[in-house]
Write an enzyme that holds these catalytic residues in place. Structure first.
Site, PDB file in Angstrom:
ATOM      1  N   LYS A 199       0.834  -1.213   0.000  1.00 48.32           N
ATOM      2  CA  LYS A 199       0.000   0.000   0.000  1.00 48.32           C
ATOM      3  C   LYS A 199       0.867   1.261   0.000  1.00 48.32           C
ATOM      4  O   LYS A 199       0.641   2.181  -0.774  1.00 48.32           O
ATOM      5  CB  LYS A 199      -0.897  -0.016   1.240  1.00 48.32           C
ATOM      6  CG  LYS A 199      -1.539   1.330   1.565  1.00 48.32           C
ATOM      7  CD  LYS A 199      -2.381   1.275   2.817  1.00 48.32           C
ATOM      8  CE  LYS A 199      -1.650   1.539   4.111  1.00 48.32           C
ATOM      9  NZ  LYS A 199      -1.361   2.953   4.416  1.00 48.32           N
ATOM     10  N   ASN A 200       1.857   1.284   0.886  1.00 43.54           N
ATOM     11  CA  ASN A 200       2.611   2.531   1.067  1.00 43.54           C
ATOM     12  C   ASN A 200       3.626   2.796  -0.042  1.00 43.54           C
ATOM     13  O   ASN A 200       4.217   3.869  -0.098  1.00 43.54           O
ATOM     14  CB  ASN A 200       3.294   2.544   2.439  1.00 43.54           C
ATOM     15  CG  ASN A 200       2.266   2.699   3.548  1.00 43.54           C
ATOM     16  OD1 ASN A 200       1.113   3.047   3.286  1.00 43.54           O
ATOM     17  ND2 ASN A 200       2.665   2.426   4.782  1.00 43.54           N
ATOM     18  N   ARG A 215      -5.014  10.488   4.220  1.00 46.32           N
ATOM     19  CA  ARG A 215      -3.889  11.367   4.506  1.00 46.32           C
ATOM     20  C   ARG A 215      -2.802  11.307   3.440  1.00 46.32           C
ATOM     21  O   ARG A 215      -2.168  12.307   3.123  1.00 46.32           O
ATOM     22  CB  ARG A 215      -3.288  10.949   5.852  1.00 46.32           C
ATOM     23  CG  ARG A 215      -2.958  12.064   6.750  1.00 46.32           C
ATOM     24  CD  ARG A 215      -1.890  11.664   7.704  1.00 46.32           C
ATOM     25  NE  ARG A 215      -0.579  11.897   7.092  1.00 46.32           N
ATOM     26  CZ  ARG A 215       0.048  13.054   7.098  1.00 46.32           C
ATOM     27  NH1 ARG A 215      -0.486  14.082   7.687  1.00 46.32           N
ATOM     28  NH2 ARG A 215       1.217  13.192   6.513  1.00 46.32           N
ATOM     29  N   CYS A 252      -5.370  12.448  12.547  1.00 44.67           N
ATOM     30  CA  CYS A 252      -5.388  10.993  12.436  1.00 44.67           C
ATOM     31  C   CYS A 252      -5.288  10.426  13.841  1.00 44.67           C
ATOM     32  O   CYS A 252      -4.620  11.001  14.703  1.00 44.67           O
ATOM     33  CB  CYS A 252      -4.202  10.581  11.580  1.00 44.67           C
ATOM     34  SG  CYS A 252      -3.864   8.858  11.524  1.00 44.67           S
ATOM     35  N   ARG A 270      -0.158  14.533  12.454  1.00 43.94           N
ATOM     36  CA  ARG A 270       0.556  14.171  11.211  1.00 43.94           C
ATOM     37  C   ARG A 270       0.922  15.471  10.487  1.00 43.94           C
ATOM     38  O   ARG A 270       0.327  15.820   9.466  1.00 43.94           O
ATOM     39  CB  ARG A 270      -0.327  13.271  10.318  1.00 43.94           C
ATOM     40  CG  ARG A 270      -0.993  12.082  10.991  1.00 43.94           C
ATOM     41  CD  ARG A 270      -0.104  10.886  11.161  1.00 43.94           C
ATOM     42  NE  ARG A 270       0.429  10.297   9.963  1.00 43.94           N
ATOM     43  CZ  ARG A 270      -0.101   9.264   9.319  1.00 43.94           C
ATOM     44  NH1 ARG A 270      -1.213   8.723   9.760  1.00 43.94           N
ATOM     45  NH2 ARG A 270       0.481   8.764   8.252  1.00 43.94           N
ATOM     46  N   ASP A 304       5.004  19.977   7.975  1.00 42.77           N
ATOM     47  CA  ASP A 304       5.987  21.067   7.951  1.00 42.77           C
ATOM     48  C   ASP A 304       7.240  20.716   7.139  1.00 42.77           C
ATOM     49  O   ASP A 304       7.822  21.574   6.476  1.00 42.77           O
ATOM     50  CB  ASP A 304       6.364  21.472   9.387  1.00 42.77           C
ATOM     51  CG  ASP A 304       6.879  20.287  10.195  1.00 42.77           C
ATOM     52  OD1 ASP A 304       6.169  19.265  10.253  1.00 42.77           O
ATOM     53  OD2 ASP A 304       7.993  20.367  10.739  1.00 42.77           O
ATOM     54  N   LEU A 305       7.646  19.444   7.189  1.00 44.14           N
ATOM     55  CA  LEU A 305       8.870  19.072   6.458  1.00 44.14           C
ATOM     56  C   LEU A 305       8.631  19.067   4.943  1.00 44.14           C
ATOM     57  O   LEU A 305       9.520  19.442   4.172  1.00 44.14           O
ATOM     58  CB  LEU A 305       9.382  17.710   6.925  1.00 44.14           C
ATOM     59  CG  LEU A 305       9.819  17.644   8.397  1.00 44.14           C
ATOM     60  CD1 LEU A 305      10.126  16.211   8.812  1.00 44.14           C
ATOM     61  CD2 LEU A 305      11.043  18.535   8.638  1.00 44.14           C
ATOM     62  N   ASP A 341       4.692   0.394  11.864  1.00 46.57           N
ATOM     63  CA  ASP A 341       3.502  -0.276  11.320  1.00 46.57           C
ATOM     64  C   ASP A 341       3.412  -1.750  11.724  1.00 46.57           C
ATOM     65  O   ASP A 341       2.440  -2.433  11.393  1.00 46.57           O
ATOM     66  CB  ASP A 341       3.474  -0.152   9.786  1.00 46.57           C
ATOM     67  CG  ASP A 341       3.262   1.284   9.345  1.00 46.57           C
ATOM     68  OD1 ASP A 341       2.797   2.098  10.158  1.00 46.57           O
ATOM     69  OD2 ASP A 341       3.589   1.596   8.184  1.00 46.57           O
ATOM     70  N   ARG A 381      -8.521  -0.571   4.447  1.00 47.08           N
ATOM     71  CA  ARG A 381      -7.688   0.445   3.805  1.00 47.08           C
ATOM     72  C   ARG A 381      -6.342  -0.135   3.396  1.00 47.08           C
ATOM     73  O   ARG A 381      -5.741   0.331   2.432  1.00 47.08           O
ATOM     74  CB  ARG A 381      -7.422   1.599   4.774  1.00 47.08           C
ATOM     75  CG  ARG A 381      -8.655   2.320   5.189  1.00 47.08           C
ATOM     76  CD  ARG A 381      -8.301   3.471   6.030  1.00 47.08           C
ATOM     77  NE  ARG A 381      -7.468   4.381   5.218  1.00 47.08           N
ATOM     78  CZ  ARG A 381      -7.255   5.629   5.531  1.00 47.08           C
ATOM     79  NH1 ARG A 381      -7.761   6.124   6.617  1.00 47.08           N
ATOM     80  NH2 ARG A 381      -6.506   6.391   4.758  1.00 47.08           N
TER      81      ARG A 381
HETATM   82  N1  EPU Z   1       6.704  14.382  10.578  1.00 45.19           N
HETATM   83  C1  EPU Z   1       6.895  15.707  10.896  1.00 45.19           C
HETATM   84  N2  EPU Z   1       6.713  16.628   9.902  1.00 45.19           N
HETATM   85  C2  EPU Z   1       6.389  16.284   8.635  1.00 45.19           C
HETATM   86  C3  EPU Z   1       6.218  14.918   8.321  1.00 45.19           C
HETATM   87  C4  EPU Z   1       6.380  13.985   9.332  1.00 45.19           C
HETATM   88  O1  EPU Z   1       7.179  16.062  12.034  1.00 45.19           O
HETATM   89  O2  EPU Z   1       6.270  17.157   7.784  1.00 45.19           O
HETATM   90  C5  EPU Z   1       6.889  13.378  11.639  1.00 45.19           C
HETATM   91  C6  EPU Z   1       5.620  12.574  11.917  1.00 45.19           C
HETATM   92  O3  EPU Z   1       4.787  13.236  12.834  1.00 45.19           O
HETATM   93  C7  EPU Z   1       6.169  11.275  12.437  1.00 45.19           C
HETATM   94  C8  EPU Z   1       7.461  11.102  11.654  1.00 45.19           C
HETATM   95  O4  EPU Z   1       7.804  12.411  11.177  1.00 45.19           O
HETATM   96  O5  EPU Z   1       6.492  11.422  13.788  1.00 45.19           O
HETATM   97  C9  EPU Z   1       7.412  10.156  10.495  1.00 45.19           C
HETATM   98  O6  EPU Z   1       6.303  10.469   9.677  1.00 45.19           O
HETATM   99  P1  EPU Z   1       6.309  10.161   8.128  1.00 45.19           P
HETATM  100  O7  EPU Z   1       6.178  11.442   7.387  1.00 45.19           O
HETATM  101  O8  EPU Z   1       7.462   9.283   7.778  1.00 45.19           O
HETATM  102  O9  EPU Z   1       4.967   9.356   7.954  1.00 45.19           O
HETATM  103  P2  EPU Z   1       4.027   9.352   6.702  1.00 45.19           P
HETATM  104  O10 EPU Z   1       4.850   9.518   5.491  1.00 45.19           O
HETATM  105  O11 EPU Z   1       2.912  10.280   6.930  1.00 45.19           O
HETATM  106  C10 EPU Z   1       4.194   6.794   6.222  1.00 45.19           C
HETATM  107  C11 EPU Z   1       3.226   5.659   6.098  1.00 45.19           C
HETATM  108  C12 EPU Z   1       2.696   5.296   7.473  1.00 45.19           C
HETATM  109  C13 EPU Z   1       3.878   4.910   8.350  1.00 45.19           C
HETATM  110  C14 EPU Z   1       4.885   6.059   8.406  1.00 45.19           C
HETATM  111  C15 EPU Z   1       6.143   5.737   9.174  1.00 45.19           C
HETATM  112  C16 EPU Z   1       2.330   6.024   3.911  1.00 45.19           C
HETATM  113  C17 EPU Z   1       1.181   6.356   3.057  1.00 45.19           C
HETATM  114  N3  EPU Z   1       2.149   6.057   5.210  1.00 45.19           N
HETATM  115  O12 EPU Z   1       3.460   7.889   6.760  1.00 45.19           O
HETATM  116  O13 EPU Z   1       1.858   4.162   7.295  1.00 45.19           O
HETATM  117  O14 EPU Z   1       3.440   4.609   9.645  1.00 45.19           O
HETATM  118  O15 EPU Z   1       5.275   6.424   7.070  1.00 45.19           O
HETATM  119  O16 EPU Z   1       6.791   4.651   8.623  1.00 45.19           O
HETATM  120  O17 EPU Z   1       3.395   5.689   3.416  1.00 45.19           O
HETATM  121  C18 EPU Z   1       0.174   2.634   7.838  1.00 45.19           C
HETATM  122  O18 EPU Z   1       0.417   2.062   6.768  1.00 45.19           O
HETATM  123  O19 EPU Z   1      -0.544   2.127   8.726  1.00 45.19           O
HETATM  124  C19 EPU Z   1       0.767   3.941   8.092  1.00 45.19           C
HETATM  125  C20 EPU Z   1       0.308   4.781   9.011  1.00 45.19           C
END
Ligand code: EPU
Length: 431
Positions: free
Chosen positions: A22-23, A92, A116, A121, A124-125, A308, A400
């Site tokens: 999925k991801n 998201r 979420c 979530r 900012d990055l 995950d 999902r």
């Molecule tokens: N973060 C920030 N700022 C940002 C982005 C992220 O502070 O701009 C923080 C987040 O709050 C978190 C950390 O950085 O503490 C990592 O977040 P990341 O951005 O890596 O997560 P994501 O890209 O939103 C993806 C997966 C998630 C998985 C996470 C971590 C997808 C679609 N989603 O989320 O998958 O948990 O990486 O590996 O790829 C799931 O499949 O159940 C799921 C939630």
């Protein structure tokens, strides 16, 4: 609404096949917008998140054709730069449309996805990365507005409080593929799903080096073209099945996954004493006597232990003798399943970002509520180890991210049925 009825289970036995990730598939679907030529994707899992993403792509202007199950041909000749709230709010991950829209359209208006249950979530990055690419970014009326008319590659450090960001990295890499100049992205996410996206972008003509490392160098090109790509296997689905085998003391071969994608996870299971056989593209879980050993796990960005697979390991640890500690460093609130496991008899306390699990609990079936995707899986796994029937509500969370979950598990002996909440004993229904 659908519910699962899961009955305490004897050992699962047999082979279970892993589907597409999925991801990986979500950003890869978004990446099809980077070219006006047709992109053919294979091994796309049939999940509600894919349907949401395809719906948004169609809204943006893509033509999507499914010639056979798992295969999508996507052509984005004429597209708009706007991803509206009513579509984006459903998922998201739609935030990863930002990168391709910025790259191709030189502007984007993408609604900011809502909160979420697993925690804040922030994006900012993603925004920082776009600004470093010389984009003007503004947030107003719940949308991120990006003017990328002057986009330019450059050095970017993309680390945050918890380290790298997965979809943030995907966005910035996609934006940089068509940006003039060279982008040197430091603290890039190394997750296999990001690697898969980069490999697909290279097939489309992108120039990316350092794939799989925390430093990616992207040299902008003028145009990307169509390609064919098969989505990588879902390591989280695979890990969930490994735990299904372990918690039922079964003999389960999880097929279609390279064990090296699950290094930290398999290392912990080995430490716990789970007998396994690892092949090139399979993990076989073998039956064992006595109790597994306790573990102390901290979730971290890849190659660390994946968040995950945290909830699922927690379910397994309710069945080992002694104290296990699971510390969640990515999403400190990701313990919504714990009160539900407690209702089944698990002895777990939450201390700050850690779950302290006192194992060898005798679990018993109960009506429980799924709160998010991985929590749903953890409840089902715990239900296999429980005596009696567990009714799991709100399983739309599971749909999902797990394809034909109950069918795959039932085929190796799991007692799991998808029913309607109307089939539930009335006194067990939520209000
Ligand atoms: N973060 C920030 N700022 C940002 C982005 C992220 O502070 O701009 C923080 C987040 O709050 C978190 C950390 O950085 O503490 C990592 O977040 P990341 O951005 O890596 O997560 P994501 O890209 O939103 C993806 C997966 C998630 C998985 C996470 C971590 C997808 C679609 N989603 O989320 O998958 O948990 O990486 O590996 O790829 C799931 O499949 O159940 C799921 C939630």
């Amino acid at each position: 609404m659908d519910v699962f009825k899961v009955s305490g289970n004897g050992p699962l036995n047999g082979q279970i096949d892993v589907g597409g990730a999925k991801n990986a598939a979500l950003p890869i679907l978004a990446a099809t917008l980077l070219s006006d030529e047709t992109v053919t994707l294979r091994n796309v899992p049939d999940l509600s998140d894919m349907r949401f993403m395809l719906e948004i792509l169609r809204h943006i202007g893509a033509e999507t054709v499914q010639p056979e199950p798992g295969v999508w041909k996507i052509t984005s000749k004429k597209i708009t730069h706007i991803a509206p709230y009513d579509l984006v709010r459903k998922m998201r991950a739609s935030v990863c449309l930002l990168g391709p829209l910025v790259a191709r359209m030189r502007k984007a208006e993408v609604s900011i996805p809502g909160g979420c249950v697993i925690g804040p979530r922030p994006i900012d990055l993603h925004i920082k990365g776009l600004k470093k690419l010389n984009c003007q970014v503004e947030i107003s009326n719940g949308y991120v507005h990006v003017d990328a008319s002057e986009i330019q590659g450059g050095p970017i450090f993309l680390g945050g409080r918890s380290g790298s960001t997965v979809t943030g990295t995907a966005n910035i890499v996609m934006a940089a593929t068509l940006a003039p100049g060279t982008t040197r992205l430091e603290c890039a996410a190394c997750e296999p799903e990001v690697v898969d996206l980069c490999n697909m972008l290279v097939k489309m003509g992108a120039k990316i080096t350092g794939i799989g490392s925390p430093e990616l160098v992207i040299t902008g090109v003028e145009k990307l073209h169509g390609c064919e790509h098969s989505v990588i296997a879902d390591r989280i689905e695979a890990g969930t099945f490994v735990i299904a085998g372990a918690i039922t003391r079964g003999d389960v071969t999880v097929k279609g996954i390279a064990p090296k994608l699950l290094g930290a996870f398999l290392d912990k299971l080995e430490e716990a004493g789970l007998p396994m056989e690892l092949g090139e593209d399979y993990i076989r879980v073998l039956p064992y006597q006595g109790s597994l050993k306790t573990v102390d796990v901290v979730t971290l960005p890849h190659p660390g232990y994946p968040t995950d697979l945290q909830a699922q390991l927690g379910a397994l640890m309710t069945q080992t003798e002694g104290l296990s500690i699971i510390t969640e460093r990515i999403y400190p609130n990701r313990f919504m399943h714990v009160p539900e496991l407690q209702r089944m008899g698990a002895d777990i306390s939450i201390e700050g970002p850690s779950a302290i699990i006192k194992g060898a609990s005798k679990l018993s079936g109960a009506p429980v509520m799924a709160s998010d995707l991985r929590a749903s899986a953890a409840l089902i796994l715990a239900a296999f180890a429980a005596e009696g029937d567990t009714w799991i509500q709100r399983i739309y969370h599971l749909d999902r991210g797990y394809e034909r979950f109950e069918q795959k598990l039932a085929a190796i002996g799991a007692k799991i049925e998808r029913l309607s909440d109307k089939d539930m004993p009335k006194e067990l229904l939520e209000d």
